[in-house]
Design a protein around this motif. Structure first.
Motif, PDB file in Angstrom:
ATOM      1  N   PRO A   1      11.811   5.310   5.503  1.00 42.45           N
ATOM      2  CA  PRO A   1      10.693   5.073   6.418  1.00 42.45           C
ATOM      3  C   PRO A   1       9.384   4.945   5.639  1.00 42.45           C
ATOM      4  O   PRO A   1       9.076   5.780   4.785  1.00 42.45           O
ATOM      5  CB  PRO A   1      10.700   6.320   7.307  1.00 42.45           C
ATOM      6  N   LEU A   2       8.621   3.921   5.928  1.00 40.96           N
ATOM      7  CA  LEU A   2       7.394   3.640   5.192  1.00 40.96           C
ATOM      8  C   LEU A   2       6.193   3.657   6.135  1.00 40.96           C
ATOM      9  O   LEU A   2       6.309   3.285   7.307  1.00 40.96           O
ATOM     10  CB  LEU A   2       7.475   2.273   4.505  1.00 40.96           C
ATOM     11  N   THR A   3       5.045   4.048   5.644  1.00 45.04           N
ATOM     12  CA  THR A   3       3.821   3.942   6.428  1.00 45.04           C
ATOM     13  C   THR A   3       3.402   2.476   6.500  1.00 45.04           C
ATOM     14  O   THR A   3       3.835   1.645   5.695  1.00 45.04           O
ATOM     15  CB  THR A   3       2.685   4.758   5.786  1.00 45.04           C
ATOM     16  N   ALA A   4       2.536   2.177   7.445  1.00 44.44           N
ATOM     17  CA  ALA A   4       2.075   0.797   7.613  1.00 44.44           C
ATOM     18  C   ALA A   4       1.319   0.307   6.387  1.00 44.44           C
ATOM     19  O   ALA A   4       1.330  -0.888   6.079  1.00 44.44           O
ATOM     20  CB  ALA A   4       1.182   0.690   8.851  1.00 44.44           C
TER      21      ALA A   4
ATOM     22  N   GLN B   1       4.351   6.909   1.754  1.00 44.09           N
ATOM     23  CA  GLN B   1       3.115   6.125   1.743  1.00 44.09           C
ATOM     24  C   GLN B   1       2.895   5.366   0.440  1.00 44.09           C
ATOM     25  O   GLN B   1       2.213   4.348   0.433  1.00 44.09           O
ATOM     26  CB  GLN B   1       1.911   7.030   2.007  1.00 44.09           C
ATOM     27  N   HIS B   2       3.460   5.855  -0.661  1.00 42.14           N
ATOM     28  CA  HIS B   2       3.190   5.207  -1.942  1.00 42.14           C
ATOM     29  C   HIS B   2       4.346   5.483  -2.891  1.00 42.14           C
ATOM     30  O   HIS B   2       4.964   6.545  -2.841  1.00 42.14           O
ATOM     31  CB  HIS B   2       1.884   5.744  -2.542  1.00 42.14           C
ATOM     32  N   ALA B   3       4.647   4.522  -3.754  1.00 40.98           N
ATOM     33  CA  ALA B   3       5.622   4.675  -4.832  1.00 40.98           C
ATOM     34  C   ALA B   3       5.020   4.076  -6.096  1.00 40.98           C
ATOM     35  O   ALA B   3       4.298   3.077  -6.037  1.00 40.98           O
ATOM     36  CB  ALA B   3       6.930   3.970  -4.481  1.00 40.98           C
ATOM     37  N   TRP B   4       5.318   4.679  -7.213  1.00 37.05           N
ATOM     38  CA  TRP B   4       4.779   4.155  -8.477  1.00 37.05           C
ATOM     39  C   TRP B   4       5.613   4.694  -9.632  1.00 37.05           C
ATOM     40  O   TRP B   4       6.460   5.563  -9.464  1.00 37.05           O
ATOM     41  CB  TRP B   4       3.319   4.557  -8.653  1.00 37.05           C
ATOM     42  N   CYS B   5       5.364   4.179 -10.823  1.00 36.40           N
ATOM     43  CA  CYS B   5       6.050   4.686 -11.999  1.00 36.40           C
ATOM     44  C   CYS B   5       5.070   4.762 -13.160  1.00 36.40           C
ATOM     45  O   CYS B   5       3.971   4.192 -13.115  1.00 36.40           O
ATOM     46  CB  CYS B   5       7.261   3.836 -12.367  1.00 36.40           C
TER      47      CYS B   5
ATOM     48  N   SER C   1      -1.268   4.581  -9.335  1.00 33.75           N
ATOM     49  CA  SER C   1      -0.594   5.706  -8.704  1.00 33.75           C
ATOM     50  C   SER C   1      -1.284   6.076  -7.391  1.00 33.75           C
ATOM     51  O   SER C   1      -2.430   5.699  -7.135  1.00 33.75           O
ATOM     52  CB  SER C   1      -0.619   6.920  -9.642  1.00 33.75           C
ATOM     53  N   PHE C   2      -0.582   6.845  -6.587  1.00 33.12           N
ATOM     54  CA  PHE C   2      -1.208   7.396  -5.388  1.00 33.12           C
ATOM     55  C   PHE C   2      -2.427   8.226  -5.758  1.00 33.12           C
ATOM     56  O   PHE C   2      -3.421   8.260  -5.014  1.00 33.12           O
ATOM     57  CB  PHE C   2      -0.205   8.253  -4.619  1.00 33.12           C
TER      58      PHE C   2
END
Length: 473
Positions: free
Chosen positions: A6-9, A359-363, A17-18
């Motif tokens: 499930p993802l936020t809009a 809400q956010h993904a990063w590496c 990054s977040f």
């Protein structure tokens, strides 16, 4: 994105990054305006470079110090990590002890304890609000094999200078009172860890360094680092000009392979994170986590997590661990399969958060030496120094590195310069395709080991033992 997550809009994947999304991207500082001359030139504007500059200027305000950064200060792992200000130190204690003896390694560990508090004190002194909360760290075991490893690790820590107050098992009631992690068979807690907001620390530290009079040049790519020769001085060659200095310090961590001649020095390992939307009070009633402890598990492909200051869960782990040829992804995007994997781990550990959205993904990329042991070094003959190879345990270690490099540059014989990681030399990584093949095999074996242990293993899987042997850990 894979179905089922499930993802936020306003979900974002990569870019920054977040942490930077939350804190705001900084206005870019000016690039190097051409050839320049300094006492100390530091390559890399992450924690290592910033701490080194900070302590050098504090010790000798007259020193001319420059930081050269390809992107902006904090762009790399310093602004992308899991926010663990932890006393955990990378590498084998036995290997470090071989250099200067067992007591020296114990001294190093005690200094790491003190360094957690040193960072907190500097943030207070400099007015840096980095959401710091010293709630300690919990490690949990969720299967019998992990429980054996957790007990063995605790016993080893005791043998290397950890006292009863430095790490201890939690009884079932205290574990549940602190944090409800589904499937926990056993847990330990150490007070030597604090939650931070990594980007806020990087931004505040960069500001403090600039206010001390350090020249921080951004948008300045260093292509080569040259040693002192004859009457000449050490130099950092950039796309904007050449900086000559008495000392040039390499503080590039996972991006070291981009510098000429350093391609096989440290392997750039990738780690990924996701963060949820803020969770409601009803969810936290089920989870607990009121002490904001950091959380790790005992899996081979381990996770790390925190409860953020604004009531989210941020959780990370390995995705695609390595890219062929030591390439690094500048966009910071995380593969959909990795986002799904991290989401499954989050829900497995915290079923009460199953309805929360991501809400956010990063590496980010971290540096791994061939023996997996961090190092700090300065060669007065060549004028070159470096620190890094933190293997994901760098938030605290970078501060210790900065203070140690200060003493080395100023030719001080101190307790820090006597620590066993100083001057450590390791062999380079294998050339390609051996490097890529080896890393893929290692992490395939670790994943197989976790599956094996989750299904039926009561002891550490032989797959993991083979992976350790190949990796050289």
């Amino acid at each position: 994105m894979k179905a089922g997550v499930p993802l936020t809009a306003d979900f974002a994947n990569g870019g920054v990054s977040f942490w930077f999304r939350q804190a705001g991207l900084p206005a870019r500082r000016a690039a190097l305006p051409g050839d320049r001359d300094y006492d100390v030139a530091i390559v890399g504007g992450g924690y290592t470079g910033l701490w080194t500059a900070y302590y050098l200027k504090k010790a000798d305000p007259g020193l001319r110090v420059a930081v050269l950064e390809k992107e902006f200060a904090g762009f790399g792992a310093s602004g992308r990590n899991g926010g663990w200000l932890s006393a955990e130190f990378a590498g084998s204690r036995k290997r470090h002890a071989k250099a200067r003896g067992r007591q020296a390694m114990i001294d190093l560990q005690r200094e790491m304890f003190r360094t957690v508090d040193e960072v907190i004190e500097v943030t207070r002194a400099e007015g840096i609000d980095a959401d710091i909360h010293k709630g300690g760290v919990m490690h949990v075991a969720t299967n019998p094999a992990q429980r054996r490893r957790l007990r063995a690790e605790t016993a080893e820590l005791r043998a290397w200078g950890y006292g009863e107050d430095d790490v201890r098992p939690l009884d079932r009631d205290e574990q549940r009172e602190r944090l409800q992690v589904a499937g926990t068979l056993e847990a330990t807690w150490s007070p030597h860890c604090a939650r931070i907001q990594p980007a806020k620390l990087a931004l505040g530290l960069a500001r403090a360094v600039a206010e001390l009079g350090v020249d921080v040049f951004e948008g300045t790519t260093v292509t080569a680092i040259l040693p002192r020769r004859g009457a000449g001085r050490a130099a950092a060659v950039t796309t904007r000009g050449t900086v000559q200095a008495d000392y040039v310090i390499r503080a590039t961590e996972g991006f070291t392979a981009s510098i000429a001649g350093q391609h096989r020095q440290w392997l750039p390992m990738n780690s990924s994170m996701i963060v949820t939307e803020p969770l409601p009070a009803e969810v936290w009633k089920h989870i607990g986590w009121s002490g904001s402890e950091l959380l790790g598990d005992q899996a081979h492909a381990y996770i790390y997590a925190q409860r953020t200051a604004d009531d989210r869960i941020a959780i990370g782990g390995r995705g695609v661990p390595y890219r062929y040829g030591s390439r690094t992804d500048q966009r910071g995007a995380t593969q959909a399969s990795t986002v799904a994997l991290l989401w499954r781990m989050l829900v497995k550990l915290f079923p009460a958060a199953a309805d929360a959205r991501v809400q956010h993904a990063w590496c980010g990329v971290l540096g791994v030496p061939r023996d997996w042991c961090s190092t700090v070094h300065l060669d007065h003959a060549t004028g070159l120094g470096w620190a890094g190879g933190y293997v994901g345990s760098g938030v605290t270690t970078t501060n210790l590195a900065g203070r140690t490099l200060r003493d080395l540059v100023l030719r001080r014989d101190t307790e820090l310069t006597a620590l066993p990681w100083v001057g450590r030399q390791v062999r380079q990584w294998e050339p390609e395709p051996l490097r890529w093949t080896g890393v893929q095999l290692i992490y395939a074996l670790y994943r197989a080991a976790d599956r094996n242990e989750n299904d039926r293993g009561t002891t550490t899987s032989p797959y993991a033992r083979l992976a350790d042997l190949i990796s050289g850990r």
